[in-house]
Design a protein around this motif. Structure first.
Motif, PDB file in Angstrom:
ATOM      1  N   GLY A 130     -15.629  40.099 -12.958  1.00  0.00           N
ATOM      2  CA  GLY A 130     -15.479  39.113 -14.017  1.00  0.00           C
ATOM      3  C   GLY A 130     -15.112  39.801 -15.313  1.00  0.00           C
ATOM      4  N   ILE A 131     -14.271  39.151 -16.114  1.00  0.00           N
ATOM      5  CA  ILE A 131     -13.842  39.764 -17.385  1.00  0.00           C
ATOM      6  C   ILE A 131     -14.009  38.813 -18.570  1.00  0.00           C
ATOM      7  CG2 ILE A 131     -12.192  41.345 -16.293  1.00  0.00           C
ATOM      8  CD1 ILE A 131      -9.965  39.354 -17.229  1.00  0.00           C
ATOM      9  N   ASP A 132     -14.691  37.695 -18.370  1.00  0.00           N
ATOM     10  CA  ASP A 132     -14.807  36.702 -19.435  1.00  0.00           C
ATOM     11  C   ASP A 132     -15.633  37.253 -20.607  1.00  0.00           C
ATOM     12  OD1 ASP A 132     -14.505  34.333 -20.782  1.00  0.00           O
ATOM     13  OD2 ASP A 132     -15.946  33.202 -19.575  1.00  0.00           O
ATOM     14  N   HIS A 133     -15.385  36.676 -21.770  1.00  0.00           N
ATOM     15  CA  HIS A 133     -16.187  37.002 -22.952  1.00  0.00           C
ATOM     16  C   HIS A 133     -16.368  35.703 -23.726  1.00  0.00           C
ATOM     17  CE1 HIS A 133     -17.836  39.427 -26.220  1.00  0.00           C
ATOM     18  NE2 HIS A 133     -17.181  38.628 -27.032  1.00  0.00           N
ATOM     19  N   GLN A 134     -17.599  35.235 -23.782  1.00  0.00           N
ATOM     20  CA  GLN A 134     -17.866  33.933 -24.399  1.00  0.00           C
ATOM     21  C   GLN A 134     -17.869  34.017 -25.928  1.00  0.00           C
ATOM     22  OE1 GLN A 134     -18.212  30.932 -22.844  1.00  0.00           O
ATOM     23  NE2 GLN A 134     -17.666  31.978 -20.943  1.00  0.00           N
ATOM     24  N   MET A 135     -17.081  33.153 -26.534  1.00  0.00           N
ATOM     25  CA  MET A 135     -17.069  33.016 -27.993  1.00  0.00           C
ATOM     26  C   MET A 135     -16.764  31.556 -28.308  1.00  0.00           C
ATOM     27  SD  MET A 135     -15.000  36.355 -29.433  1.00  0.00           S
ATOM     28  CE  MET A 135     -15.283  35.889 -31.138  1.00  0.00           C
TER      29      MET A 135
END
Length: 271
Positions: A130-135
């Protein structure tokens, strides 16, 4: 006279081709092949815009697996999904469980379990990340800022998009045709615009309300790209990326300029 006209036409064409010819090589000779694939979220999503799709429906699951068969011809060795790296151990365990039992049932399946896992199984990929980054950001700011200036283009754009979307009849398309629309270059440009660029038309005098929100989404996606770049890749790896299509749109831009990656056209496989 006709010969002169033909000669001039050929001269103009040759000049245009010369202008479009690459000036220099901008990719590493061992650039990694990437199939960057956009989708709608097939399970629960907090996104404001959703596509009606019953992820528990057997026919829908079969249709997704048919898509996986098509893409499996790419033979990816690494699968990238829209989940945060902190969950990699959970994703990898769930993927391994699926490899051991492809008929297993997921309580809340998404495009990760339905498409990415099946594609990985068919292509014998052993690595998934996974490579997501929550903002957080507010892409509805255009309807909330009072006293806007220069917002005529913003309002006209959404009216135009609404008219064009009706022509597509998207909701009644097959899954394959939905994904063809989703990965069409013009639709990906639309997603870039609607999620970021068009917000720059939203502001009050001397301020940057819309531009600042758009910057947050660029910020999120460039951090996701940084997460990808932290994954060790070999020159013979073939990477499949599955994300919500707005992220796909950003990644296409990043990868076109990146010397490390060579984009593969998804329409080579969506037959």
């Amino acid at each position: 006279m006709n010969k002169l006209f033909l000669f001039l036409q050929l001269l103009i064409v040759s000049q245009l081709q010369a202008q479009q010819k690459p000036l220099y090589n901008d990719k590493f000779p061992d650039a990694v092949q990437v199939l960057n694939f956009g989708t709608f979220h097939m399970g629960y999503t907090p996104d404001a815009n959703t596509v009606e799709f019953d992820e528990h429906n057997k026919k829908n699951q079969e249709d997704v697996h048919e898509i996986a068969k098509m893409i499996a011809k790419f033979k990816p060795t690494i699968i990238i999904v829209e989940d945060v790296p902190e969950n990699n151990h959970l994703v990898q365990k769930a993927y391994q469980d699926y490899l051991n039992n492809p008929k297993m049932k997921f309580e809340h399946p998404s495009e990760i379990e339905l498409l990415a896992f099946e594609l990985g199984r068919l292509s014998k990929a052993t690595r998934i990340y996974g490579i997501d980054h929550q903002m957080g950001y507010n892409y509805m700011i255009g309807s909330q800022v009072k006293g806007k200036v220069n917002d005529d283009s913003y309002e006209k754009y959404f009216a135009m998009v609404e008219r064009e979307e009706k022509k597509l009849n998207y909701d009644n398309l097959s899954l394959l045709d939905k994904l063809k629309v989703t990965n069409h270059p013009q639709y990906l440009d639309f997603l870039l615009n609607v999620n970021a660029d068009i917000l720059t038309y939203v502001s009050t005098e001397g301020n940057f309300e819309g531009a600042d929100e758009a910057t947050k989404y660029y910020h999120r996606n460039i951090r996701m790209f940084s997460n990808l770049n932290q994954i060790e890749l070999k020159t013979d790896d073939r990477v499949f990326i599955l994300m919500g299509a707005s992220h796909t749109a950003f990644f296409n831009d990043f990868m076109k300029r990146s010397p490390r990656y060579k984009l593969v056209d998804p329409f080579l496989y969506l037959k």
